[in-house]
Design a protein around this motif. Structure first.
Motif, mmCIF file in Angstrom:
data_model
loop_
_atom_site.group_PDB
_atom_site.id
_atom_site.type_symbol
_atom_site.label_atom_id
_atom_site.label_comp_id
_atom_site.label_asym_id
_atom_site.label_seq_id
_atom_site.Cartn_x
_atom_site.Cartn_y
_atom_site.Cartn_z
ATOM 1 N N ARG A 73 1.224 7.193 -6.744
ATOM 2 C CA ARG A 73 0.336 8.331 -6.450
ATOM 3 C C ARG A 73 -1.135 7.945 -6.306
ATOM 4 O O ARG A 73 -2.033 8.690 -6.742
ATOM 5 C CB ARG A 73 0.486 9.406 -7.538
ATOM 6 C CG ARG A 73 1.912 9.881 -7.712
ATOM 7 C CD ARG A 73 2.280 10.923 -6.666
ATOM 8 N NE ARG A 73 3.705 11.145 -6.577
ATOM 9 C CZ ARG A 73 4.347 11.448 -5.452
ATOM 10 N NH1 ARG A 73 3.707 11.548 -4.313
ATOM 11 N NH2 ARG A 73 5.637 11.648 -5.432
ATOM 12 N N LYS A 74 -1.381 6.766 -5.717
ATOM 13 C CA LYS A 74 -2.766 6.342 -5.476
ATOM 14 C C LYS A 74 -3.232 6.863 -4.112
ATOM 15 O O LYS A 74 -2.407 7.086 -3.215
ATOM 16 C CB LYS A 74 -2.872 4.807 -5.473
ATOM 17 C CG LYS A 74 -2.339 4.129 -6.729
ATOM 18 C CD LYS A 74 -3.098 4.536 -7.966
ATOM 19 C CE LYS A 74 -2.563 3.837 -9.204
ATOM 20 N NZ LYS A 74 -3.113 4.392 -10.434
ATOM 21 N N SER A 75 -4.569 6.994 -3.965
ATOM 22 C CA SER A 75 -5.133 7.303 -2.644
ATOM 23 C C SER A 75 -5.012 6.036 -1.788
ATOM 24 O O SER A 75 -4.792 4.933 -2.330
ATOM 25 C CB SER A 75 -6.607 7.690 -2.774
ATOM 26 O OG SER A 75 -7.355 6.569 -3.217
ATOM 27 N N PHE A 76 -5.202 6.174 -0.492
ATOM 28 C CA PHE A 76 -5.158 4.996 0.387
ATOM 29 C C PHE A 76 -6.214 3.969 -0.055
ATOM 30 O O PHE A 76 -5.925 2.766 -0.128
ATOM 31 C CB PHE A 76 -5.368 5.408 1.855
ATOM 32 C CG PHE A 76 -5.365 4.231 2.787
ATOM 33 C CD1 PHE A 76 -4.168 3.637 3.191
ATOM 34 C CD2 PHE A 76 -6.564 3.698 3.245
ATOM 35 C CE1 PHE A 76 -4.174 2.525 4.034
ATOM 36 C CE2 PHE A 76 -6.575 2.582 4.086
ATOM 37 C CZ PHE A 76 -5.375 2.000 4.487
ATOM 38 N N ALA A 77 -7.428 4.452 -0.364
ATOM 39 C CA ALA A 77 -8.529 3.545 -0.756
ATOM 40 C C ALA A 77 -8.186 2.805 -2.054
ATOM 41 O O ALA A 77 -8.372 1.576 -2.138
ATOM 42 C CB ALA A 77 -9.822 4.334 -0.911
ATOM 43 N N GLU A 78 -7.679 3.536 -3.040
ATOM 44 C CA GLU A 78 -7.332 2.922 -4.333
ATOM 45 C C GLU A 78 -6.153 1.949 -4.165
ATOM 46 O O GLU A 78 -6.159 0.851 -4.734
ATOM 47 C CB GLU A 78 -7.003 4.035 -5.342
ATOM 48 C CG GLU A 78 -6.708 3.559 -6.756
ATOM 49 C CD GLU A 78 -7.867 2.885 -7.473
ATOM 50 O OE1 GLU A 78 -7.618 2.242 -8.485
ATOM 51 O OE2 GLU A 78 -9.027 2.989 -6.994
ATOM 52 N N ILE A 100 0.843 -1.207 0.000
ATOM 53 C CA ILE A 100 0.000 0.000 0.000
ATOM 54 C C ILE A 100 0.877 1.255 0.000
ATOM 55 O O ILE A 100 0.618 2.205 -0.751
ATOM 56 C CB ILE A 100 -0.979 -0.024 1.206
ATOM 57 C CG1 ILE A 100 -2.024 -1.124 1.007
ATOM 58 C CG2 ILE A 100 -1.654 1.336 1.393
ATOM 59 C CD1 ILE A 100 -2.893 -1.415 2.228
ATOM 60 N N GLU A 101 1.928 1.230 0.801
ATOM 61 C CA GLU A 101 2.861 2.375 0.875
ATOM 62 C C GLU A 101 3.477 2.662 -0.504
ATOM 63 O O GLU A 101 3.558 3.819 -0.943
ATOM 64 C CB GLU A 101 3.948 2.016 1.895
ATOM 65 C CG GLU A 101 4.955 3.101 2.170
ATOM 66 C CD GLU A 101 6.073 2.589 3.085
ATOM 67 O OE1 GLU A 101 5.787 1.828 4.049
ATOM 68 O OE2 GLU A 101 7.240 2.939 2.829
ATOM 69 N N ILE A 102 3.888 1.607 -1.196
ATOM 70 C CA ILE A 102 4.475 1.746 -2.542
ATOM 71 C C ILE A 102 3.458 2.330 -3.524
ATOM 72 O O ILE A 102 3.759 3.225 -4.315
ATOM 73 C CB ILE A 102 4.978 0.359 -3.043
ATOM 74 C CG1 ILE A 102 6.271 -0.049 -2.342
ATOM 75 C CG2 ILE A 102 5.137 0.318 -4.559
ATOM 76 C CD1 ILE A 102 7.499 0.753 -2.739
ATOM 77 N N LEU A 103 2.238 1.825 -3.447
ATOM 78 C CA LEU A 103 1.201 2.305 -4.373
ATOM 79 C C LEU A 103 0.871 3.783 -4.127
ATOM 80 O O LEU A 103 0.600 4.534 -5.076
ATOM 81 C CB LEU A 103 -0.056 1.428 -4.260
ATOM 82 C CG LEU A 103 0.126 0.030 -4.876
ATOM 83 C CD1 LEU A 103 -0.983 -0.912 -4.400
ATOM 84 C CD2 LEU A 103 0.114 0.104 -6.409
ATOM 85 N N ILE A 104 0.946 4.209 -2.875
ATOM 86 C CA ILE A 104 0.682 5.619 -2.555
ATOM 87 C C ILE A 104 1.867 6.499 -2.972
ATOM 88 O O ILE A 104 1.680 7.519 -3.636
ATOM 89 C CB ILE A 104 0.372 5.787 -1.045
ATOM 90 C CG1 ILE A 104 -0.971 5.135 -0.700
ATOM 91 C CG2 ILE A 104 0.372 7.268 -0.656
ATOM 92 C CD1 ILE A 104 -1.272 5.036 0.790
ATOM 93 N N THR A 105 3.082 6.080 -2.619
ATOM 94 C CA THR A 105 4.235 6.970 -2.828
ATOM 95 C C THR A 105 4.774 6.922 -4.264
ATOM 96 O O THR A 105 5.144 7.953 -4.810
ATOM 97 C CB THR A 105 5.369 6.644 -1.840
ATOM 98 O OG1 THR A 105 5.756 5.280 -1.999
ATOM 99 C CG2 THR A 105 4.935 6.872 -0.401
#
Ligand code: TYC
Length: 104
Positions: free
Chosen positions: A50-55, A42-47
Motif C-alpha cells: 500500500r505504498k504510493s508510487f513515489a514511496e 514497484i508494483e508489489i510495493l504499491i499493491t
C-alpha cells in the motif's frame, strides 16, 4: 468491601501492564536480486504494501542499492501473509524476488 476482595497494589500493577502490552511487530524485509524488474518490485510495493508510487520507487531503489530494505512493520500473521503473497506473485510472474520477516 472486605480486605480479601481488594487487589493488592502489586496485582493491580501487573494486570495493568499486561493489558497495555502491545503485540510484537515484525518488519518485512525485501531482498535485492539481479533478475526481478524494477517495475515489478514497484508494483508489489504499491499493491501488497500500500505504498504510493513515489514511496515504492524510493524503497525499491534503496533495496537495489543496499541489498535489503523495509517494506513495512506489521503483526506476525499480517507480515507472514504479505511475504506469502509476494512469493506466490513473484513465482507466478517468473521472478526470484524474496522477502523475509524480522522481529522489530
Ligand atoms: N536489482 C534489480 C534490477 O536491477 C531491481 C530490484 C530491486 C530487484 C529491488 C529486487 O528487491 C529488489 N533489475
Amino acid at each position: 468491601m472486605s480486605m480479601n476482595e481488594l487487589e493488592t497494589e502489586e496485582e493491580i500493577e501487573t494486570t495493568t501492564e499486561e493489558e497495555i502490552k502491545e503485540p510484537p511487530r515484525y518488519k518485512v524485509l525485501l531482498l535485492n536480486d539481479d533478475y526481478t524488474t524494477m517495475d515489478f518490485v514497484i508494483e508489489i510495493l504499491i499493491t501488497v504494501f500500500r505504498k504510493s508510487f513515489a514511496e515504492a520507487t524510493k524503497i525499491m531503489l534503496n533495496v537495489h542499492k543496499n541489498g535489503v530494505g523495509i517494506c513495512g512493520v506489521y503483526p506476525y500473521e499480517v507480515a507472514e501473509t504479505k511475504v506469502a503473497i509476494v512469493h506466490a506473485t513473484a513465482q507466478d510472474r517468473g521472478f526470484p524476488l524474496r522477502c523475509t520477516i524480522e522481529k522489530e
